[in-house]
Structures are given as C-alpha cells and as structure tokens.
Design a protein around this motif. Structure first.
Motif, mmCIF file in Angstrom:
data_model
loop_
_atom_site.group_PDB
_atom_site.id
_atom_site.type_symbol
_atom_site.label_atom_id
_atom_site.label_comp_id
_atom_site.label_asym_id
_atom_site.label_seq_id
_atom_site.Cartn_x
_atom_site.Cartn_y
_atom_site.Cartn_z
ATOM 1 N N VAL A 67 -8.090 1.944 4.003
ATOM 2 C CA VAL A 67 -7.660 0.544 3.915
ATOM 3 C C VAL A 67 -6.531 0.300 4.921
ATOM 4 N N ILE A 68 -5.723 1.326 5.165
ATOM 5 C CA ILE A 68 -4.648 1.213 6.142
ATOM 6 C C ILE A 68 -5.236 0.897 7.518
ATOM 7 N N GLY A 69 -6.287 1.612 7.899
ATOM 8 C CA GLY A 69 -6.961 1.343 9.168
ATOM 9 C C GLY A 69 -7.574 -0.048 9.214
ATOM 10 N N PHE A 70 -8.101 -0.500 8.074
ATOM 11 C CA PHE A 70 -8.685 -1.845 7.969
ATOM 12 C C PHE A 70 -7.643 -2.899 8.353
ATOM 13 N N LEU A 123 0.844 -1.192 0.000
ATOM 14 C CA LEU A 123 0.000 0.000 0.000
ATOM 15 C C LEU A 123 0.879 1.242 0.000
ATOM 16 N N GLY A 124 0.366 2.292 -0.578
ATOM 17 C CA GLY A 124 1.059 3.569 -0.559
ATOM 18 C C GLY A 124 0.495 4.466 -1.631
ATOM 19 N N PRO A 125 0.625 5.755 -1.441
ATOM 20 C CA PRO A 125 0.097 6.708 -2.410
ATOM 21 C C PRO A 125 0.884 6.691 -3.716
ATOM 22 N N PRO A 126 0.343 7.333 -4.751
ATOM 23 C CA PRO A 126 1.086 7.447 -6.004
ATOM 24 C C PRO A 126 2.459 8.074 -5.747
ATOM 25 N N GLY A 127 3.496 7.485 -6.342
ATOM 26 C CA GLY A 127 4.840 8.016 -6.192
ATOM 27 C C GLY A 127 5.590 7.511 -4.975
ATOM 28 N N SER A 128 4.972 6.617 -4.196
ATOM 29 C CA SER A 128 5.620 6.125 -2.976
ATOM 30 C C SER A 128 6.667 5.048 -3.251
ATOM 31 N N GLY A 129 6.677 4.523 -4.470
ATOM 32 C CA GLY A 129 7.674 3.513 -4.819
ATOM 33 C C GLY A 129 7.161 2.086 -4.802
ATOM 34 N N VAL A 157 0.907 -6.965 5.086
ATOM 35 C CA VAL A 157 0.497 -5.756 4.380
ATOM 36 C C VAL A 157 1.534 -4.697 4.746
ATOM 37 N N VAL A 158 2.196 -4.161 3.726
ATOM 38 C CA VAL A 158 3.232 -3.159 3.946
ATOM 39 C C VAL A 158 2.766 -1.834 3.359
ATOM 40 N N GLN A 159 2.795 -0.804 4.188
ATOM 41 C CA GLN A 159 2.455 0.550 3.753
ATOM 42 C C GLN A 159 3.744 1.347 3.621
#
Length: 187
Positions: A155-158, A6-12, A110-112
């Motif tokens: 989804v992170i909270g989930f 998981l991560g926002p656009p541009g997070s790699g 799950v990795v953020q």
C-alpha cells in the motif's frame, strides 16, 4: 484534512492519531474500533462481521468498505478524518480511492510511520508486559510484522506512486514524532 496513517503494529499510529484528532479537530477512524462498534450496535454489517469473526476468519474487504462508507457519511467528517488501520492491502486502497472520489472527498495526505522491525518487537513486548498481553510475544509479533510486510507494505508503494506519501521517522519521543507528522502535513 483527509488523512491515512500507515505503519506496522507498534509504530505508534493509534497514539499519534489520537493527538492528531485533537490538533486537527477531526475524527480518528480506527477500523478495529469501527468493527467492534458495528458488532455491538447489531447493524447489518456488524452482524455479518460477527458471523465471520466467530468462524475465526478475517472480515472481508467488502464488509470493511461498507463500514467505512457508512462512517464517512456522518456529519462529523465534513472537515476531514484520520483513517487508521485501513487500507491494509492494495485492493482496499483502490476501493477507498473510488469511494472517496464518489463522495468528492479525496485523500489529502498519507503518512507512513517508519520504525525498524527490531524496535517494533521491543516496543510491543514492553506494551505486552505493561498490559499483561500474552498474545504480544516476540514470535507472534514477528509473524504480524511479516503479514504487514506481505500485505500492507505494498500500500505504501500504491500511495508513493501517486505522490501522496509522506514518510515520517517514527522513532523518538511522542512529541518529536508528532512534530514530524505535523511538518509532513504542512502544519
């Protein structure tokens, strides 16, 4: 290893998923790539998705889940997979959890990737300049980050509430971030 990145656009996510694929010897499943492949193959789900995209609409959760279900039925995922770009909302996270339970392959991690928004804007602007992508201007990037915050961040909270989330600092060299991900996975 059955993993969601998981991560926002541009997070790699895409860059690190490619490295994890090689390290863990499991397939990297990007929903964007999966969607394009299904459309190109002319599958039933691909044709449905093509019709939706031609109208300028987002592909439904049902179609995406069908593509994920189909992809997870292949032999190469027997030892695990890396999901990138899915789930994007809590409904998709619930559907994924149910799907994986039904096939006896629950997620293991799950990795953020955590990166500040202003750095994301800089990263994507740099990528846009290098690749000549006009759609990655600072204003459109900020809008995409807001969409992420509104729909995907929950989804992170989930996953956090299930004790399945590992937050990883996504700032640093590729090797530094990769080492942090491996450490979070116990590798």
């Amino acid at each position: 290893m059955r993993l969601v990145l998981l991560g926002p656009p541009g997070s790699g996510k895409g860059t690190q998923a490619a490295r994890l694929k090689d390290e863990l010897q499991i397939p990297h499943i990007s929903t964007g790539d999966l969607l394009r492949a299904e459309v190109a193959a002319g599958s039933e789900l691909g044709l449905q998705a093509k019709e939706v995209m031609a109208r300028g609409e987002l592909v439904s959760d049902e179609i995406l889940l069908g593509m994920i279900r189909s992809r997870l039925s292949r032999e190469d995922v027997a030892n695990g997979f890396i999901l990138d770009g899915y789930p994007r909302n809590v409904a998709q996270a619930n559907a994924l959890e149910a799907l994986l339970a039904s096939i006896g392959q629950p997620l293991q991690a799950v990795v953020q990737l955590d990166v500040a928004n202003e750095l994301l804007v800089e990263r994507i602007a740099g990528r846009a300049k290098a690749e000549g992508r006009e759609d990655d201007n600072p204003e459109s990037v900020r809008k995409r980050l807001q969409v992420y915050s509104d729909s995907t961040a929950p989804v992170i909270g989930f996953y956090e509430s299930r004790g399945a989330l590992a937050k990883v600092d996504g700032v640093g060299t590729l090797d530094e971030v990769f080492a942090r991900i491996l450490a979070a996975l116990g590798k």
